[in-house]
Design a protein around this motif. Structure first.
Motif, short mmCIF file in Angstrom:
data_model
loop_
_atom_site.label_atom_id
_atom_site.label_comp_id
_atom_site.label_asym_id
_atom_site.label_seq_id
_atom_site.Cartn_x
_atom_site.Cartn_y
_atom_site.Cartn_z
N GLU A 63 4.89 -12.11 1.72
CA GLU A 63 5.70 -13.28 1.34
C GLU A 63 6.45 -13.71 2.59
O GLU A 63 7.07 -12.90 3.26
CB GLU A 63 6.67 -12.90 0.23
CG GLU A 63 7.65 -13.99 -0.14
CD GLU A 63 6.98 -15.26 -0.62
OE1 GLU A 63 7.11 -16.28 0.10
OE2 GLU A 63 6.34 -15.24 -1.68
N LYS A 123 11.37 -12.77 -8.36
CA LYS A 123 10.18 -12.16 -8.97
C LYS A 123 10.40 -12.02 -10.46
O LYS A 123 11.49 -11.67 -10.92
CB LYS A 123 9.88 -10.81 -8.34
CG LYS A 123 9.50 -10.91 -6.89
CD LYS A 123 9.08 -9.60 -6.32
CE LYS A 123 8.69 -9.81 -4.87
NZ LYS A 123 8.15 -8.62 -4.27
N SER A 126 1.06 -13.18 -3.01
CA SER A 126 0.27 -12.86 -4.20
C SER A 126 -0.94 -12.00 -3.89
O SER A 126 -1.51 -11.38 -4.78
CB SER A 126 -0.18 -14.14 -4.92
OG SER A 126 -0.98 -14.92 -4.05
#
Length: 106
Positions: free
Chosen positions: A53, A103, A47
Motif C-alpha cells: 500500500e 481497513k 490488494s
C-alpha cells in the motif's frame, strides 16, 4: 428572392465571424489522480501480496514518479504514452498526501 431566405442569409452572415472565432479547447482535461489510482495502481497496491500500500506511508513524490516511470521489482514501468508526465506528477502528489486507508474489520 424570398424575404425569409434573405433574413436567414443575413443572420448566418452576421453569426459567422462569432462562430469562427469561438475558442476551442487545446487539450483534454487532466484525469483526476484518484481515478488514475483506481485504474492503474490500486488494483495491485494494497490488494496483491508483494505490492505494498503506497498511501499513508509518506513516500516522496520523486520516488513515486521514478518507480512508475522505470518500474520496480515486480512492477512494470509506465511510459509517457500510458500516463503523461503531468498526470504522473499529480498522481504522485496525490499518493504522497493520502492518509493510510482504513481497513475493513474481518
Amino acid at each position: 428572392m424570398n424575404r425569409a431566405l434573405v433574413v436567414v442569409a443575413i443572420g448566418i452572415a452576421a453569426a459567422a465571424p462569432a462562430l469562427a472565432t469561438k475558442p476551442q479547447p487545446t487539450a483534454a482535461p487532466q484525469t483526476k489522480p484518484e481515478a488514475i489510482w483506481r485504474a492503474t495502481c490500486g488494483y495491485c497496491h494494497g490488494s496483491v501480496p508483494g505490492a505494498p500500500e503506497l498511501r499513508g506511508i509518506n513516500l516522496p513524490e520523486a520516488l513515486i514518479v521514478t518507480a512508475a516511470r522505470n518500474g520496480a521489482p515486480g512492477m512494470p514501468a509506465f511510459h509517457a504514452s500510458e500516463i503523461s508526465d503531468a498526470d504522473l506528477r499529480a498522481l504522485a502528489r496525490w499518493i504522497a498526501r493520502q492518509p493510510a486507508p482504513v481497513k475493513a474489520a474481518p
